[in-house]
Design a protein around this motif. Structure first.
Motif, PDB file in Angstrom:
ATOM      1  N   MET A  75       0.824  -1.208   0.000  1.00 45.30           N
ATOM      2  CA  MET A  75       0.000   0.000   0.000  1.00 45.30           C
ATOM      3  C   MET A  75       0.861   1.261   0.000  1.00 45.30           C
ATOM      4  O   MET A  75       1.699   1.445   0.873  1.00 45.30           O
ATOM      5  N   VAL A  76       0.630   2.133  -0.953  1.00 43.89           N
ATOM      6  CA  VAL A  76       1.465   3.318  -1.140  1.00 43.89           C
ATOM      7  C   VAL A  76       1.429   4.254   0.075  1.00 43.89           C
ATOM      8  O   VAL A  76       2.432   4.864   0.413  1.00 43.89           O
ATOM      9  N   LEU A  77       0.287   4.359   0.741  1.00 46.11           N
ATOM     10  CA  LEU A  77       0.173   5.299   1.853  1.00 46.11           C
ATOM     11  C   LEU A  77       0.293   4.650   3.227  1.00 46.11           C
ATOM     12  O   LEU A  77       0.030   5.290   4.238  1.00 46.11           O
ATOM     13  N   ASP A  78       0.695   3.388   3.279  1.00 46.36           N
ATOM     14  CA  ASP A  78       0.839   2.710   4.568  1.00 46.36           C
ATOM     15  C   ASP A  78       2.274   2.801   5.043  1.00 46.36           C
ATOM     16  O   ASP A  78       3.189   3.049   4.258  1.00 46.36           O
ATOM     17  N   GLY A  79       2.479   2.608   6.325  1.00 42.50           N
ATOM     18  CA  GLY A  79       3.814   2.652   6.894  1.00 42.50           C
ATOM     19  C   GLY A  79       3.948   1.670   8.037  1.00 42.50           C
ATOM     20  O   GLY A  79       2.972   1.168   8.572  1.00 42.50           O
ATOM     21  N   CYS A  80       5.168   1.415   8.419  1.00 44.58           N
ATOM     22  CA  CYS A  80       5.482   0.513   9.517  1.00 44.58           C
ATOM     23  C   CYS A  80       5.114   1.185  10.845  1.00 44.58           C
ATOM     24  O   CYS A  80       5.452   2.350  11.062  1.00 44.58           O
ATOM     25  N   PRO A  81       4.463   0.453  11.752  1.00 46.58           N
ATOM     26  CA  PRO A  81       4.115   1.053  13.043  1.00 46.58           C
ATOM     27  C   PRO A  81       5.348   1.360  13.905  1.00 46.58           C
ATOM     28  O   PRO A  81       5.258   2.136  14.849  1.00 46.58           O
ATOM     29  N   LEU A  82       6.482   0.778  13.554  1.00 53.93           N
ATOM     30  CA  LEU A  82       7.733   1.045  14.276  1.00 53.93           C
ATOM     31  C   LEU A  82       8.607   2.046  13.519  1.00 53.93           C
ATOM     32  O   LEU A  82       9.773   2.248  13.861  1.00 53.93           O
ATOM     33  N   ASN A  83       8.064   2.649  12.480  1.00 54.26           N
ATOM     34  CA  ASN A  83       8.747   3.651  11.649  1.00 54.26           C
ATOM     35  C   ASN A  83      10.007   3.122  10.970  1.00 54.26           C
ATOM     36  O   ASN A  83      10.944   3.884  10.721  1.00 54.26           O
ATOM     37  N   LYS A  84      10.016   1.833  10.649  1.00 60.22           N
ATOM     38  CA  LYS A  84      11.156   1.268   9.934  1.00 60.22           C
ATOM     39  C   LYS A  84      11.038   1.550   8.439  1.00 60.22           C
ATOM     40  O   LYS A  84      12.036   1.521   7.727  1.00 60.22           O
ATOM     41  N   TRP A  85       9.829   1.786   7.946  1.00 59.67           N
ATOM     42  CA  TRP A  85       9.577   2.294   6.601  1.00 59.67           C
ATOM     43  C   TRP A  85       8.296   3.112   6.657  1.00 59.67           C
ATOM     44  O   TRP A  85       7.453   2.913   7.523  1.00 59.67           O
ATOM     45  N   THR A  86       8.207   4.081   5.784  1.00 55.73           N
ATOM     46  CA  THR A  86       7.091   5.020   5.840  1.00 55.73           C
ATOM     47  C   THR A  86       6.276   4.979   4.548  1.00 55.73           C
ATOM     48  O   THR A  86       6.668   4.344   3.574  1.00 55.73           O
ATOM     49  N   ALA A  87       5.184   5.690   4.583  1.00 53.63           N
ATOM     50  CA  ALA A  87       4.359   5.830   3.384  1.00 53.63           C
ATOM     51  C   ALA A  87       5.232   6.389   2.257  1.00 53.63           C
ATOM     52  O   ALA A  87       6.140   7.184   2.495  1.00 53.63           O
ATOM     53  N   ASP A  88       4.960   5.957   1.049  1.00 54.78           N
ATOM     54  CA  ASP A  88       5.704   6.416  -0.125  1.00 54.78           C
ATOM     55  C   ASP A  88       5.068   7.719  -0.608  1.00 54.78           C
ATOM     56  O   ASP A  88       4.326   7.735  -1.589  1.00 54.78           O
ATOM     57  N   GLN A  89       5.353   8.800   0.113  1.00 61.91           N
ATOM     58  CA  GLN A  89       4.711  10.084  -0.181  1.00 61.91           C
ATOM     59  C   GLN A  89       5.006  10.562  -1.596  1.00 61.91           C
ATOM     60  O   GLN A  89       4.115  10.994  -2.309  1.00 61.91           O
ATOM     61  N   LYS A  90       6.263  10.451  -2.011  1.00 67.15           N
ATOM     62  CA  LYS A  90       6.633  10.878  -3.375  1.00 67.15           C
ATOM     63  C   LYS A  90       5.911  10.016  -4.403  1.00 67.15           C
ATOM     64  O   LYS A  90       5.375  10.522  -5.390  1.00 67.15           O
ATOM     65  N   GLY A  91       5.876   8.705  -4.155  1.00 64.24           N
ATOM     66  CA  GLY A  91       5.154   7.804  -5.057  1.00 64.24           C
ATOM     67  C   GLY A  91       3.685   8.158  -5.151  1.00 64.24           C
ATOM     68  O   GLY A  91       3.091   8.165  -6.227  1.00 64.24           O
ATOM     69  N   TRP A  92       3.081   8.485  -4.004  1.00 67.80           N
ATOM     70  CA  TRP A  92       1.675   8.864  -3.991  1.00 67.80           C
ATOM     71  C   TRP A  92       1.457  10.159  -4.753  1.00 67.80           C
ATOM     72  O   TRP A  92       0.519  10.279  -5.542  1.00 67.80           O
ATOM     73  N   GLU A  93       2.315  11.142  -4.538  1.00 70.77           N
ATOM     74  CA  GLU A  93       2.171  12.421  -5.232  1.00 70.77           C
ATOM     75  C   GLU A  93       2.285  12.228  -6.740  1.00 70.77           C
ATOM     76  O   GLU A  93       1.505  12.817  -7.503  1.00 70.77           O
ATOM     77  N   ASP A  94       3.226  11.409  -7.173  1.00 72.50           N
ATOM     78  CA  ASP A  94       3.364  11.128  -8.603  1.00 72.50           C
ATOM     79  C   ASP A  94       2.111  10.446  -9.143  1.00 72.50           C
ATOM     80  O   ASP A  94       1.597  10.806 -10.205  1.00 72.50           O
ATOM     81  N   LYS A  95       1.620   9.453  -8.409  1.00 69.75           N
ATOM     82  CA  LYS A  95       0.413   8.727  -8.836  1.00 69.75           C
ATOM     83  C   LYS A  95      -0.795   9.669  -8.860  1.00 69.75           C
ATOM     84  O   LYS A  95      -1.611   9.618  -9.778  1.00 69.75           O
ATOM     85  N   PHE A  96      -0.890  10.533  -7.851  1.00 72.56           N
ATOM     86  CA  PHE A  96      -2.008  11.475  -7.785  1.00 72.56           C
ATOM     87  C   PHE A  96      -1.969  12.437  -8.968  1.00 72.56           C
ATOM     88  O   PHE A  96      -2.983  12.675  -9.621  1.00 72.56           O
ATOM     89  N   ASN A  97      -0.793  12.973  -9.259  1.00 72.27           N
ATOM     90  CA  ASN A  97      -0.667  13.892 -10.396  1.00 72.27           C
ATOM     91  C   ASN A  97      -1.002  13.200 -11.713  1.00 72.27           C
ATOM     92  O   ASN A  97      -1.679  13.779 -12.565  1.00 72.27           O
ATOM     93  N   ASP A  98      -0.531  11.957 -11.882  1.00 68.35           N
ATOM     94  CA  ASP A  98      -0.877  11.193 -13.081  1.00 68.35           C
ATOM     95  C   ASP A  98      -2.382  10.989 -13.171  1.00 68.35           C
ATOM     96  O   ASP A  98      -2.977  11.111 -14.246  1.00 68.35           O
ATOM     97  N   MET A  99      -2.990  10.677 -12.041  1.00 66.17           N
ATOM     98  CA  MET A  99      -4.432  10.443 -12.004  1.00 66.17           C
ATOM     99  C   MET A  99      -5.187  11.705 -12.419  1.00 66.17           C
ATOM    100  O   MET A  99      -6.096  11.651 -13.251  1.00 66.17           O
ATOM    101  N   VAL A 100      -4.819  12.836 -11.857  1.00 64.83           N
ATOM    102  CA  VAL A 100      -5.490  14.098 -12.187  1.00 64.83           C
ATOM    103  C   VAL A 100      -5.309  14.412 -13.669  1.00 64.83           C
ATOM    104  O   VAL A 100      -6.263  14.813 -14.351  1.00 64.83           O
ATOM    105  N   ASN A 101      -4.107  14.198 -14.192  1.00 62.11           N
ATOM    106  CA  ASN A 101      -3.857  14.461 -15.623  1.00 62.11           C
ATOM    107  C   ASN A 101      -4.676  13.539 -16.512  1.00 62.11           C
ATOM    108  O   ASN A 101      -5.178  13.973 -17.546  1.00 62.11           O
TER     109      ASN A 101
END
Length: 108
Positions: A75-101
């Motif tokens: 899941m692009v916006l999910d993250g580890c509860p121990l903060n070992k990995w985070t949501a892919d914010q850049k990936g989400w922003e790219d996907k969102f911009n592509d979606m809007v376009n």
């Protein structure tokens, strides 16, 4: 007072509602393309999880949050509860911009 003439608040609300509805429809029709990380990011996340002491190898689950990692780590916006990995914010922003376009090709 400004010289700028914006749509009425009611029209702005209608515009936002229309966009939100179109975006939800797009996401439902393009779930794989919009909601999930790349295979590379997924593999990186799983490598981190498998090296964690809260990883349950038998069930491929996180003992911290209880999630099944083959789903959570995708899941692009999910993250580890121990903060070992985070949501892919850049990936989400790219996907969102592509979606809007794709939703509004005349504005691209």
């Amino acid at each position: 007072m400004s010289d700028k003439d914006y749509p009425s608040l009611f029209q702005q609300a209608k515009n936002l509602s229309k966009f939100s509805w179109e975006m939800m429809q797009y996401i439902m029709q393009n779930e794989e393309k919009v909601m999930f990380v790349t295979d590379e990011v997924f593999r990186e996340r799983m490598t981190i999880c498998k090296g964690c002491d809260r990883y349950d190898d038998l069930q491929n689950r996180c003992m911290e949050c209880g999630c099944f990692l083959n789903q959570k780590a995708r899941m692009v916006l999910d993250g580890c509860p121990l903060n070992k990995w985070t949501a892919d914010q850049k990936g989400w922003e790219d996907k969102f911009n592509d979606m809007v376009n794709e939703m509004n090709p005349e504005q691209s």
